[in-house]
Design a protein around this motif. Structure first.
Motif, PDB file in Angstrom:
ATOM      1  N   SER A 192       0.847  -1.195   0.000  1.00 31.24           N
ATOM      2  CA  SER A 192       0.000   0.000   0.000  1.00 31.24           C
ATOM      3  C   SER A 192       0.879   1.241   0.000  1.00 31.24           C
ATOM      4  N   THR A 193       0.278   2.383  -0.321  1.00 34.25           N
ATOM      5  CA  THR A 193       1.008   3.650  -0.375  1.00 34.25           C
ATOM      6  C   THR A 193       0.196   4.743   0.301  1.00 34.25           C
ATOM      7  N   HIS A 194       0.838   5.884   0.469  1.00 31.58           N
ATOM      8  CA  HIS A 194       0.135   7.030   1.043  1.00 31.58           C
ATOM      9  C   HIS A 194      -1.036   7.489   0.177  1.00 31.58           C
ATOM     10  N   ALA A 195      -0.984   7.209  -1.112  1.00 34.09           N
ATOM     11  CA  ALA A 195      -2.115   7.570  -1.979  1.00 34.09           C
ATOM     12  C   ALA A 195      -3.348   6.754  -1.645  1.00 34.09           C
ATOM     13  N   ASP A 196      -3.173   5.641  -0.938  1.00 33.34           N
ATOM     14  CA  ASP A 196      -4.302   4.787  -0.569  1.00 33.34           C
ATOM     15  C   ASP A 196      -4.990   5.218   0.726  1.00 33.34           C
ATOM     16  N   LEU A 197      -4.398   6.136   1.479  1.00 32.80           N
ATOM     17  CA  LEU A 197      -4.956   6.454   2.793  1.00 32.80           C
ATOM     18  C   LEU A 197      -6.290   7.189   2.692  1.00 32.80           C
ATOM     19  N   ALA A 198      -6.380   8.208   1.849  1.00 30.85           N
ATOM     20  CA  ALA A 198      -7.648   8.941   1.733  1.00 30.85           C
ATOM     21  C   ALA A 198      -8.788   8.016   1.290  1.00 30.85           C
ATOM     22  N   PRO A 199      -8.599   7.162   0.262  1.00 27.26           N
ATOM     23  CA  PRO A 199      -9.674   6.216  -0.075  1.00 27.26           C
ATOM     24  C   PRO A 199     -10.003   5.258   1.061  1.00 27.26           C
ATOM     25  N   THR A 200      -8.991   4.876   1.834  1.00 22.52           N
ATOM     26  CA  THR A 200      -9.233   3.985   2.972  1.00 22.52           C
ATOM     27  C   THR A 200     -10.093   4.670   4.014  1.00 22.52           C
ATOM     28  N   PHE A 201      -9.771   5.895   4.346  1.00 23.94           N
ATOM     29  CA  PHE A 201     -10.578   6.654   5.307  1.00 23.94           C
ATOM     30  C   PHE A 201     -12.009   6.813   4.799  1.00 23.94           C
ATOM     31  N   ILE A 258     -18.109   6.957   2.892  1.00 25.25           N
ATOM     32  CA  ILE A 258     -18.137   7.966   1.833  1.00 25.25           C
ATOM     33  C   ILE A 258     -17.681   7.314   0.533  1.00 25.25           C
ATOM     34  N   GLU A 259     -18.384   7.560  -0.521  1.00 30.06           N
ATOM     35  CA  GLU A 259     -18.052   6.957  -1.811  1.00 30.06           C
ATOM     36  C   GLU A 259     -16.720   7.480  -2.319  1.00 30.06           C
ATOM     37  N   ALA A 260     -15.875   6.587  -2.803  1.00 29.53           N
ATOM     38  CA  ALA A 260     -14.552   6.962  -3.297  1.00 29.53           C
ATOM     39  C   ALA A 260     -14.666   7.902  -4.493  1.00 29.53           C
ATOM     40  N   ARG A 261     -13.744   8.820  -4.588  1.00 28.91           N
ATOM     41  CA  ARG A 261     -13.707   9.768  -5.705  1.00 28.91           C
ATOM     42  C   ARG A 261     -13.101   9.106  -6.933  1.00 28.91           C
ATOM     43  N   GLU A 262     -13.585   9.472  -8.102  1.00 29.41           N
ATOM     44  CA  GLU A 262     -13.067   8.902  -9.342  1.00 29.41           C
ATOM     45  C   GLU A 262     -11.623   9.305  -9.591  1.00 29.41           C
ATOM     46  N   ASP A 263     -11.214  10.468  -9.061  1.00 33.11           N
ATOM     47  CA  ASP A 263      -9.860  10.950  -9.338  1.00 33.11           C
ATOM     48  C   ASP A 263      -8.833  10.488  -8.309  1.00 33.11           C
ATOM     49  N   PHE A 264      -9.197   9.625  -7.395  1.00 28.68           N
ATOM     50  CA  PHE A 264      -8.216   9.049  -6.486  1.00 28.68           C
ATOM     51  C   PHE A 264      -7.231   8.183  -7.274  1.00 28.68           C
ATOM     52  N   ALA A 306      -8.728   1.875  -1.551  1.00 27.79           N
ATOM     53  CA  ALA A 306      -8.856   1.548  -0.134  1.00 27.79           C
ATOM     54  C   ALA A 306      -8.032   0.310   0.213  1.00 27.79           C
ATOM     55  N   ILE A 307      -7.320   0.391   1.328  1.00 27.02           N
ATOM     56  CA  ILE A 307      -6.506  -0.719   1.815  1.00 27.02           C
ATOM     57  C   ILE A 307      -7.404  -1.693   2.573  1.00 27.02           C
ATOM     58  N   PRO A 308      -7.348  -2.976   2.270  1.00 32.84           N
ATOM     59  CA  PRO A 308      -8.100  -3.939   3.094  1.00 32.84           C
ATOM     60  C   PRO A 308      -7.469  -4.019   4.483  1.00 32.84           C
ATOM     61  N   VAL A 309      -8.260  -3.756   5.512  1.00 31.16           N
ATOM     62  CA  VAL A 309      -7.681  -3.675   6.853  1.00 31.16           C
ATOM     63  C   VAL A 309      -8.157  -4.772   7.791  1.00 31.16           C
ATOM     64  N   THR A 310      -9.210  -5.491   7.431  1.00 30.03           N
ATOM     65  CA  THR A 310      -9.635  -6.620   8.252  1.00 30.03           C
ATOM     66  C   THR A 310      -9.118  -7.902   7.622  1.00 30.03           C
ATOM     67  N   LYS A 340      -7.810   5.295 -11.977  1.00 36.29           N
ATOM     68  CA  LYS A 340      -7.844   3.834 -12.051  1.00 36.29           C
ATOM     69  C   LYS A 340      -6.594   3.259 -12.705  1.00 36.29           C
ATOM     70  N   GLN A 341      -5.983   4.036 -13.590  1.00 38.58           N
ATOM     71  CA  GLN A 341      -4.769   3.571 -14.259  1.00 38.58           C
ATOM     72  C   GLN A 341      -3.653   3.335 -13.241  1.00 38.58           C
ATOM     73  N   CYS A 342      -3.596   4.156 -12.189  1.00 37.37           N
ATOM     74  CA  CYS A 342      -2.589   3.964 -11.141  1.00 37.37           C
ATOM     75  C   CYS A 342      -2.880   2.715 -10.324  1.00 37.37           C
ATOM     76  N   GLN A 343      -4.137   2.424 -10.144  1.00 32.24           N
ATOM     77  CA  GLN A 343      -4.534   1.263  -9.348  1.00 32.24           C
ATOM     78  C   GLN A 343      -4.354  -0.048 -10.122  1.00 32.24           C
ATOM     79  N   HIS A 344      -4.576   0.000 -11.438  1.00 36.71           N
ATOM     80  CA  HIS A 344      -4.504  -1.198 -12.269  1.00 36.71           C
ATOM     81  C   HIS A 344      -3.640  -0.924 -13.505  1.00 36.71           C
ATOM     82  N   PRO A 345      -2.352  -0.689 -13.311  1.00 33.24           N
ATOM     83  CA  PRO A 345      -1.507  -0.278 -14.441  1.00 33.24           C
ATOM     84  C   PRO A 345      -1.327  -1.351 -15.504  1.00 33.24           C
TER      85      PRO A 345
END
Length: 608
Positions: A383-392, A398-404, A408-412, A529-534
């Protein structure tokens, strides 16, 4: 109101501790339906964000209260990465969910970074605390927000989106015994002679009291400066002179009660600590071996870092005990992390950060909260710091933003297991940097130019790798399983003659490098999404979702043919994000990858 004046029963009767439903219009998160929904508790978040805290120097081992309250009661993410190894760009990534190449905040000060750049890029009314307030959360912050947030610009404009705040301000942000804080819209106040982390702790506890009294769900950040170096401003004016900088870096300063701790501790003597042979690439290969006096000072610097973290350890204890007293501990996520990592002597480097090596980019991430496993290490989740806002956002409904750029990091354990069962590997972390690097001790602090690079950390079944391209177009590749100290660059000129026969992760180096370079070409300018699924950019048909998939022999021609056509290379070294310096991009040259083959009935065929 003092904490003792509020009883547990009051806390459970208010919005952040009570069950809420969609029929309560004040509690409906953005992006969610107002139709009938099951009752749930609105969680709170408390985020402790340290400054320059390492993983690989073992600092967490000296924080018994963090261990007691967070490590033993939560989940540790051992493969969490800062995408930019320096303060301001990293923090902007945390609070926007975007990589620095998309925020254009790439340095700690103007013209390429700092608070003025953050404002100029339009983020002050369009970032995390603003979004949380729009979703019905109260937001509180004390400590360091961004660099160049100063006693002069603190109110022009004030940082947006905070219900309550008490910010550390430059030029005294890093002066442990001479801090300046600024509360809400008030004038800045000096705390000369008071220990910075203790002042911050009092303010964090006060903001927590305010959050509870407000009877709304809340997000609270406590951002102390420890274990950052102490920085004192000198009475100096005039043009910038590398030989006479306007500030003085020294080792961190602990609170008096901690200054005699750990008298015999030393920087861990790993294989990459002040090695006999130079290592790395670019300017790092030219560093001289440190002499005994330098090493002894760096050991002192290390002890001062550990000592400075003791007050942070106490801060964590104080926050946990107050959450427990209010009866809301079990409804609150507690997060512990740092903006970037740190090195002291590794690769012969003076104390500092700014490199892409594991010491500088692998940072702590600990999560405790509802549903989070206790005393658990999520070693297989990158995971990276870019994942923290979507995780929160996910925690708070709150629905994730398209421009993230992050996800979200799986935490459980259930979430982590589900990701693995679906084969959705979180295996990569894109890393980037622009500008210079500087030592922060008393030896060799001269800024090092040409410290601009793109890098990639990737880990999966059978491979654990680091790949980088510097702005002078030198390349690095390390097999982190065989060489965790990153001492043997498999792409160094001395290794080039035998690359075809050299193996890393049981594959020829050239084969690995061709895939990693293509992946980095996508990541260096990716968005959303390109960053998430390059891999989807490289293989739109969906046949490749991981490096393991891409290493299939049928793709050899595809990657080897394309590597020379479209690869990561710089036009020149720049100190900020300047498009013409960045060289080829996926948008411009990625289509070249479509010109060498295609899938036919499940087989890879050459174009004819």
């Amino acid at each position: 109101m003092h904490i003792a004046a509020l009883v547990r029963t009051a806390a459970t009767a208010i919005g952040f501790g009570a069950a809420v439903t969609a029929s309560d219009p004040g509690q409906v998160p953005l992006g969610h339906s107002r139709g009938p929904q099951p009752q749930r508790r609105q969680p709170n978040v408390v985020f402790v964000l340290t400054d320059d805290q390492d993983v690989h120097l073992g600092s967490l081992d000296y924080m018994p209260l963090v261990k007691k309250h967070l490590l033993d009661q939560g989940t540790y993410f051992s493969s969490h990465y800062a995408t930019t190894a320096v303060c301001c760009p990293s923090r902007v990534t945390i609070w926007t969910g975007k990589f620095a190449h998309n925020t254009n905040v790439t340095d700690v000060s103007p013209p390429y970074g700092g608070y003025p750049k953050f404002v100029a890029e339009g983020f002050n009314d369009n970032y995390f605390p603003v979004w949380l307030q729009q979703a019905g959360y109260n937001t509180y912050y004390t400590g360091k927000l961004f660099n160049v947030h100063t006693v002069e610009n603190y109110n022009s404009p004030p940082p947006g989106g905070f219900t309550g705040s008490d910010f550390l301000l430059d030029p005294h942000t890093y002066d442990y015994l001479n801090s300046t804080f600024q509360r809400n819209g008030e004038e800045p106040r000096s705390y000369e002679g008071h220990y910075s982390t203790d002042v911050l702790a009092g303010k964090a506890y006060g903001l927590l009291d305010e959050a509870v009294e407000a009877r709304k769900p809340f997000f609270l950040v406590a951002a102390p400066i420890a274990p950052h170096a102490n920085v004192a401003m000198k009475l100096h004016s005039g043009p910038r002179d590398p030989d006479n900088l306007p500030f003085e870096f020294t080792e961190p300063i602990p609170a008096d009660r901690h200054k005699h701790l750990f008298p015999n501790e030393k920087v861990p003597r790993t294989a990459n600590f002040n090695p006999d042979q130079s290592s790395g690439a670019n300017w790092i290969t030219t560093l001289p071996q440190q002499n005994g006096t330098n090493v002894a000072y760096n050991d002192h610097f290390y002890r001062q870092r550990l000592r400075s973290l003791q007050a942070v350890d106490e801060l964590v204890d104080g926050l946990i005990s107050r959450l427990e007293d209010y009866g809301i501990l079990e409804d609150t996520y507690i997060v512990y992390s740092s903006d970037n990592g740190y090195h002291i002597g590794q690769h012969r480097l003076q104390p500092g950060k700014s490199c892409g090596y594991e010491t500088d980019v692998n940072v702590p991430l600990i999560v405790r909260g509802p549903g989070v496993a206790r005393n658990y290490t999520a070693g297989g989740v990158v995971s990276t710091h870019a994942d923290l806002a979507p995780t929160f956002f996910g925690w708070l409904g709150i629905e994730a933003r398209e421009d993230f750029d992050g996800a979200a990091i799986p935490v459980t354990q259930e979430e982590i297991g589900g990701v693995r069962e679906r084969g959705e590997r979180r295996e990569h972390a894109g890393i980037e940097y622009w500008g210079f690097a500087m030592g922060e001790g008393v030896y060799n602090r001269d800024p090092r130019e040409n410290n601009t690079y793109k890098a990639l950390r990737i880990s999966g079944p059978g491979y654990n790798l680091y790949y980088s391209v510097w702005c002078n177009n030198e390349h690095e590749l390390y097999d982190m399983k065989a060489d965790p100290d990153q001492l043997h660059n498999l792409l160094s000129p001395s290794s080039s003659s035998s690359q075809s026969s050299t193996l890393a992760a049981n594959h020829p180096v050239e084969k690995l490098a061709s895939r990693l370079d293509a992946l980095l070409l996508v990541l260096k300018t990716c968005t959303g999404k390109q960053c998430q699924h390059p891999w989807s950019s490289l293989h739109p048909d969906g046949t490749v979702k991981s490096l393991a998939d891409a290493l299939a022999p049928r793709y050899d021609a595809f990657y080897l043919n394309n590597r020379e056509v479209a690869s990561v290379k710089y036009a020149y070294c720049a100190n900020g994000f300047i498009p013409e310096a960045e060289g080829p991009t996926w948008e411009d040259d990625g289509r070249a990858f479509g010109g060498y083959g295609y899938l036919k009935e499940g087989r890879w065929e050459d174009w004819v």
